[in-house]
Design an enzyme around this catalytic site. Sequence first.
Site, PDB file in Angstrom:
ATOM      1  N   ARG A 337       0.856  -1.189   0.000  1.00 48.26           N
ATOM      2  CA  ARG A 337       0.000   0.000   0.000  1.00 48.26           C
ATOM      3  C   ARG A 337       0.881   1.223   0.000  1.00 48.26           C
ATOM      4  O   ARG A 337       1.788   1.339   0.827  1.00 48.26           O
ATOM      5  CB  ARG A 337      -0.816   0.091   1.302  1.00 48.26           C
ATOM      6  CG  ARG A 337      -1.778  -1.019   1.505  1.00 48.26           C
ATOM      7  CD  ARG A 337      -3.165  -0.577   1.126  1.00 48.26           C
ATOM      8  NE  ARG A 337      -4.012  -1.745   1.109  1.00 48.26           N
ATOM      9  CZ  ARG A 337      -4.982  -1.974   1.991  1.00 48.26           C
ATOM     10  NH1 ARG A 337      -5.232  -1.088   2.918  1.00 48.26           N
ATOM     11  NH2 ARG A 337      -5.697  -3.060   1.905  1.00 48.26           N
ATOM     12  N   ARG A 476       0.234  -5.423  12.629  1.00 43.48           N
ATOM     13  CA  ARG A 476      -0.611  -4.626  13.530  1.00 43.48           C
ATOM     14  C   ARG A 476      -0.999  -5.405  14.776  1.00 43.48           C
ATOM     15  O   ARG A 476      -1.035  -4.854  15.871  1.00 43.48           O
ATOM     16  CB  ARG A 476      -1.859  -4.157  12.788  1.00 43.48           C
ATOM     17  CG  ARG A 476      -1.504  -3.203  11.669  1.00 43.48           C
ATOM     18  CD  ARG A 476      -2.440  -2.027  11.642  1.00 43.48           C
ATOM     19  NE  ARG A 476      -2.058  -1.110  10.575  1.00 43.48           N
ATOM     20  CZ  ARG A 476      -2.915  -0.363   9.910  1.00 43.48           C
ATOM     21  NH1 ARG A 476      -4.208  -0.429  10.181  1.00 43.48           N
ATOM     22  NH2 ARG A 476      -2.489   0.457   8.980  1.00 43.48           N
TER      23      ARG A 476
HETATM   24  P1  ATP Z   1      -6.247   2.040   7.836  1.00 50.15           P
HETATM   25  O1  ATP Z   1      -7.577   2.745   7.929  1.00 50.15           O
HETATM   26  O2  ATP Z   1      -5.549   1.904   9.154  1.00 50.15           O
HETATM   27  O3  ATP Z   1      -5.385   2.575   6.741  1.00 50.15           O
HETATM   28  P2  ATP Z   1      -7.367   0.176   6.062  1.00 50.15           P
HETATM   29  O4  ATP Z   1      -8.810   0.446   6.238  1.00 50.15           O
HETATM   30  O5  ATP Z   1      -6.653   0.766   4.915  1.00 50.15           O
HETATM   31  O6  ATP Z   1      -6.593   0.548   7.427  1.00 50.15           O
HETATM   32  P3  ATP Z   1      -7.878  -2.434   5.163  1.00 50.15           P
HETATM   33  O7  ATP Z   1      -7.892  -1.993   3.765  1.00 50.15           O
HETATM   34  O8  ATP Z   1      -9.144  -2.743   5.815  1.00 50.15           O
HETATM   35  O9  ATP Z   1      -7.121  -1.374   6.078  1.00 50.15           O
HETATM   36  O10 ATP Z   1      -6.823  -3.656   5.313  1.00 50.15           O
HETATM   37  C1  ATP Z   1      -7.044  -4.773   6.127  1.00 50.15           C
HETATM   38  C2  ATP Z   1      -5.994  -4.930   7.183  1.00 50.15           C
HETATM   39  O11 ATP Z   1      -4.693  -4.877   6.623  1.00 50.15           O
HETATM   40  C3  ATP Z   1      -6.003  -3.829   8.228  1.00 50.15           C
HETATM   41  O12 ATP Z   1      -6.941  -4.080   9.212  1.00 50.15           O
HETATM   42  C4  ATP Z   1      -4.591  -3.897   8.747  1.00 50.15           C
HETATM   43  O13 ATP Z   1      -4.464  -4.961   9.674  1.00 50.15           O
HETATM   44  C5  ATP Z   1      -3.803  -4.258   7.523  1.00 50.15           C
HETATM   45  N1  ATP Z   1      -3.198  -3.074   6.900  1.00 50.15           N
HETATM   46  C6  ATP Z   1      -3.747  -2.240   5.994  1.00 50.15           C
HETATM   47  N2  ATP Z   1      -2.899  -1.287   5.610  1.00 50.15           N
HETATM   48  C7  ATP Z   1      -1.743  -1.523   6.300  1.00 50.15           C
HETATM   49  C8  ATP Z   1      -0.465  -0.889   6.337  1.00 50.15           C
HETATM   50  N3  ATP Z   1      -0.213   0.163   5.581  1.00 50.15           N
HETATM   51  N4  ATP Z   1       0.465  -1.387   7.153  1.00 50.15           N
HETATM   52  C9  ATP Z   1       0.218  -2.460   7.921  1.00 50.15           C
HETATM   53  N5  ATP Z   1      -0.949  -3.113   7.925  1.00 50.15           N
HETATM   54  C10 ATP Z   1      -1.941  -2.665   7.121  1.00 50.15           C
HETATM   55 MG    MG Z   2      -5.490   2.416   4.727  1.00 48.15          MG
END
Ligand code: ATP
Ligand code: MG
Length: 533
Positions: A337, A476
Amino acid sequence: VKFRGCIVLEFNKVIPNELQNKVNEIVEYLNSNVLVKGVKVREEAGKIIEFKVRDNKIVFYTEAGRQVRIHNAALRIKNYFLSNISPKYRLGIRGLRIENGIIELDGQYTVSLKLPFIKSIEVKEGRTIILLEDISESEIKKPYIDRLLKLLHEKELRTKWGGKAEHWELLRQSKIKFKEPKFTEDPNKILEEIGWIKRFSVGQWFYTPPFTYLLNMLKYFFIEEVVKPLGFQEAMFPKMYPLEVGLKTGHLKGTINSMIFASFPRSYDISIYEELIDYMYVTDTAPPEELQKYVKPPTHFLCFAQCEPFYQFFSKEVLDDKNLPIKMYDHSGPSFRWEAGGLHGVERVIEFHRVEVVWLGKPEQVVEIRNQLLERYEYFMDKVLDLEWRWAWVTPWYYEQAGIVEEEKRELDINQPGTIDFEAWLPYRGPREDKKNWLEIGNISIHGTKFTEPFKIKHNKGETLWTGCSGFGTERWTITFLAQHGFNPENWPEKPRKYIEENPFPIPVRGVTYPKTEKGRKLLEEIIRYFKK
Ligand code: ATP
Ligand code: MG
Ligand code: ZN
């Protein structure tokens, strides 16, 4: 969205007087029957406001809503004439067009002039007015106008709801487990200081054996305590996806700003690269702008949601009751990401690791599996990791299902498509009362037909199929565990403590210059002593 325009019906000869006198009556019939058929809300139907008969043409000045859109109205009018009027007056229909079409939206929008049919855009008194090119019958039949209208409608809804804070509704929370937090430091900082992780590049880290051990411990518990008992089976999903997959999942349209793209080389013939290689040889630099000339435009993106390949796998497949539901999980590789400036330690990184759990079945199966998972998650958070956690329903007031944005019913029913976020308190950030001191560690979703529709995943008897997924972000969860329980296993809950007893802890990397600081080296020895005990 409001749509106005002239629907022009052209006949093969001049309209006979007899018919001219009847058009008024026909229009009334069209307005009260044909153009409102199947519509619940009157404004969403089509309505002819005025008409003109000119030689061999009838021009219907029409307003249309969201259910009978202008092109639907055009086709309905034509079909009505074709079956009811033409035979009576021996009139052939020569053409159908929409002229001087105008789309009016509440609010100010930017819409690309590159889109098909758009002639010009004006913003006036808080309204956006889009003038359209003439639309021919063959274009009326293509799905472009539908998509254009859908796009504009979504923009309008998003503006309407987007102004409000992100949807967040508390569903459930753990007891307060620590009167005084056991630990109040930032584990990210400690991990770096004691050399268990080392910055590799922007948003990427090298995890040395001790931190890898901890990540694997968390992952192990999740897989053994949550995933396997519910019958999920391990698969290995690819980690780079063609653009077309992102088009179908909707990620390219929704989250393109945080996706990382991949390009293939232009050629396999190394001699093509000679100039670039020579340049790097002499200057000892790798110039990205030069390199760009040797690679094709991006055709793929790196693993983003991690469940995408599951839908692609089942795309165009037909399933039957005997083989449903299907449950898989994957932890075969990282996700990527682009987080721009929001990076922090290993909590928010560009390359992260996740166990992705995904399932497919009939709606009641998908809901039931989600509910079983919730139950196991609760057990896992309380009994295995002893965390302070909470769950929130985060699906906003509109929900995108198969590309259609629907306004959600106010009453919250969690057994429907939507997402629950799992959050944990990070004591190092501050008091639990403040929302910003909580971290999203995972989530669980019911997608409805959001993926089964675009990927054409079918049931042999035509029943509806749904999917669901849940992402366990390993970094996380590990940071959360350390943030709440600290680095001394004596203070850990029973299962993780046992894990440490049963699985030899790896030897940390030490060198003359590593860990970097004196403080870090001391802290490392102290922590290692805890683990040895
Ligand atoms: P946030 O709002 O904190 O950016 P997100 O809504 O983008 O999270 P999701 O797209 O729901 O996250 O991704 C699912 C899971 O992947 C999250 O709950 C988290 O555990 C993990 N995750 C997402 N982005 C990251 C990142 N940049 N670094 C580490 N873990 C991540
Ligand atoms: Mg995010
Ligand atoms: Zn997913």
